[in-house]
Design a protein around this motif. Structure first.
Motif, mmCIF file in Angstrom:
data_model
loop_
_atom_site.group_PDB
_atom_site.id
_atom_site.type_symbol
_atom_site.label_atom_id
_atom_site.label_comp_id
_atom_site.label_asym_id
_atom_site.label_seq_id
_atom_site.Cartn_x
_atom_site.Cartn_y
_atom_site.Cartn_z
ATOM 1 N N ILE A 195 0.814 -1.216 0.000
ATOM 2 C CA ILE A 195 0.000 0.000 0.000
ATOM 3 C C ILE A 195 0.849 1.269 0.000
ATOM 4 C CG2 ILE A 195 -2.080 -1.038 0.956
ATOM 5 C CD1 ILE A 195 -1.387 0.302 3.633
ATOM 6 N N TYR A 196 2.000 1.256 0.631
ATOM 7 C CA TYR A 196 2.868 2.443 0.620
ATOM 8 C C TYR A 196 3.905 2.352 -0.493
ATOM 9 C CZ TYR A 196 0.727 3.126 5.166
ATOM 10 O OH TYR A 196 -0.177 3.270 6.188
ATOM 11 N N ALA A 197 4.449 1.190 -0.726
ATOM 12 C CA ALA A 197 5.478 1.024 -1.752
ATOM 13 C C ALA A 197 4.963 1.429 -3.131
ATOM 14 C CB ALA A 197 5.988 -0.417 -1.775
ATOM 15 N N ASN A 198 3.744 1.023 -3.475
ATOM 16 C CA ASN A 198 3.186 1.390 -4.781
ATOM 17 C C ASN A 198 3.017 2.904 -4.903
ATOM 18 O OD1 ASN A 198 3.108 -1.313 -5.358
ATOM 19 N ND2 ASN A 198 0.919 -1.412 -5.726
ATOM 20 N N GLN A 199 2.568 3.540 -3.839
ATOM 21 C CA GLN A 199 2.398 4.993 -3.869
ATOM 22 C C GLN A 199 3.741 5.708 -3.972
ATOM 23 O OE1 GLN A 199 -0.852 6.644 -1.247
ATOM 24 N NE2 GLN A 199 -0.666 4.583 -0.360
ATOM 25 N N ILE A 200 4.740 5.203 -3.269
ATOM 26 C CA ILE A 200 6.071 5.813 -3.332
ATOM 27 C C ILE A 200 6.650 5.672 -4.730
ATOM 28 C CG2 ILE A 200 8.467 5.578 -2.534
ATOM 29 C CD1 ILE A 200 7.231 4.948 0.265
ATOM 30 N N ARG A 201 6.474 4.510 -5.335
ATOM 31 C CA ARG A 201 6.981 4.325 -6.705
ATOM 32 C C ARG A 201 6.301 5.279 -7.682
ATOM 33 N NH1 ARG A 201 6.497 -1.290 -5.167
ATOM 34 N NH2 ARG A 201 8.561 -2.007 -4.541
ATOM 35 N N ALA A 202 5.035 5.594 -7.452
ATOM 36 C CA ALA A 202 4.294 6.487 -8.345
ATOM 37 C C ALA A 202 4.572 7.964 -8.069
ATOM 38 C CB ALA A 202 2.800 6.220 -8.230
ATOM 39 N N LEU A 203 4.744 8.327 -6.813
ATOM 40 C CA LEU A 203 4.826 9.736 -6.435
ATOM 41 C C LEU A 203 6.214 10.202 -6.003
ATOM 42 C CD1 LEU A 203 1.553 9.826 -4.293
ATOM 43 C CD2 LEU A 203 1.851 10.700 -6.623
ATOM 44 N N GLY A 204 7.050 9.287 -5.542
ATOM 45 C CA GLY A 204 8.365 9.656 -5.020
ATOM 46 C C GLY A 204 9.318 10.066 -6.122
ATOM 47 N N CYS B 205 6.823 6.389 10.351
ATOM 48 C CA CYS B 205 6.593 6.222 11.786
ATOM 49 C C CYS B 205 6.077 4.813 12.034
ATOM 50 C CB CYS B 205 5.533 7.211 12.282
ATOM 51 S SG CYS B 205 5.963 8.936 12.059
ATOM 52 N N TYR B 206 6.682 4.116 12.954
ATOM 53 C CA TYR B 206 6.205 2.780 13.321
ATOM 54 C C TYR B 206 6.702 2.444 14.714
ATOM 55 C CZ TYR B 206 10.838 0.910 12.013
ATOM 56 O OH TYR B 206 12.186 0.651 11.929
ATOM 57 N N ASN C 269 5.125 -4.565 4.935
ATOM 58 C CA ASN C 269 4.654 -3.272 4.449
ATOM 59 C C ASN C 269 5.713 -2.190 4.675
ATOM 60 O OD1 ASN C 269 3.056 -1.189 3.549
ATOM 61 N ND2 ASN C 269 1.805 -1.121 5.376
ATOM 62 N N THR C 270 6.259 -2.107 5.882
ATOM 63 C CA THR C 270 7.275 -1.095 6.170
ATOM 64 C C THR C 270 8.577 -1.401 5.425
ATOM 65 O OG1 THR C 270 7.878 -2.248 8.217
ATOM 66 C CG2 THR C 270 6.342 -0.411 8.416
ATOM 67 N N LEU C 271 8.921 -2.674 5.307
ATOM 68 C CA LEU C 271 10.142 -3.045 4.581
ATOM 69 C C LEU C 271 10.045 -2.650 3.111
ATOM 70 C CD1 LEU C 271 10.747 -6.579 6.120
ATOM 71 C CD2 LEU C 271 12.037 -4.492 6.593
ATOM 72 N N ARG C 272 8.931 -2.961 2.483
ATOM 73 C CA ARG C 272 8.750 -2.623 1.064
ATOM 74 C C ARG C 272 8.692 -1.113 0.864
ATOM 75 N NH1 ARG C 272 4.886 -7.202 -1.666
ATOM 76 N NH2 ARG C 272 5.989 -8.990 -0.804
ATOM 77 N N CYS C 273 8.152 -0.418 1.832
ATOM 78 C CA CYS C 273 8.084 1.036 1.787
ATOM 79 C C CYS C 273 9.498 1.625 1.720
ATOM 80 C CB CYS C 273 7.351 1.509 3.037
ATOM 81 S SG CYS C 273 7.296 3.260 3.302
#
Length: 180
Positions: free
Chosen positions: A82-91, A100-101, A108-112
């Motif tokens: 959920i975060y990795a896909n967004q980062i690949r698109a927007l980062g 934050c965790y 999820n956090t690792l892929r992010c």
């Protein structure tokens, strides 16, 4: 009693990292889950609007704030992305990721973090005493703020103090303003 002294240098480094990104016309991408997600969202809001003094908005976005996107990705690609896909698109190269965790790494956090590195983004983590597997993924120029607090409520409080401190330092560095 625990004090913020243990992470004060990291807080300063985190603010400098973000200021450098903003001076290069880049942004801060924030995320977290549960109460950590609320802290990430609070940080992004403080940058977009203002912290203590009126000033121009700063470029920041919080990935966990968009539930429609997160659930769409989770239903089709899986929750772990959920975060990795967004980062690949927007980062973009030069952006910063603020993650934050509570310290228990999950895929999820690792892929992010991996996605941020793929996009040449610096990573800033706010975590508990054990950064988990995310710590092993961090690169030398990344910043880990590991708070030696096991109690989740106290950890959230420390993360919030750190976020406020980072915001104050950013405002001071960019606009010469600070808390009165």
């Amino acid at each position: 009693m625990y004090t913020m002294e243990a992470v004060s240098e990291g807080i300063s480094e985190a603010s400098q990292c973000i200021v450098e990104s903003m001076l290069q016309e880049r942004k801060v991408v924030c995320c977290g889950e549960g109460s950590s997600g609320l802290i990430a969202q609070h940080f992004a809001t403080n940058l977009l609007h203002y912290f203590q003094h009126e000033r121009p908005g700063l470029p920041a976005l919080c990935l966990n704030a968009d539930s429609a996107t997160a659930t769409a990705i989770a239903s089709q690609a899986g929750y772990n992305d959920i975060y990795a896909n967004q980062i690949r698109a927007l980062g973009q190269q030069g952006d910063c990721l603020l993650l934050c965790y509570h310290g228990s790494s999950n895929s999820n956090t690792l892929r992010c973090v991996q996605a941020a590195h793929e996009r040449d983004m610096r990573v800033i983590t706010l975590c508990g005493p054990q950064g988990g597997d995310v710590s092993a993924l961090l690169q030398p120029d990344d910043i880990e703020l590991a708070f030696p607090v096991d109690n989740k409520a106290r950890l959230n409080e420390m993360h919030l103090i750190a976020v406020h401190s980072i915001c104050e330092l950013i405002d001071t560095q960019l606009f010469g303003t600070s808390a009165l």
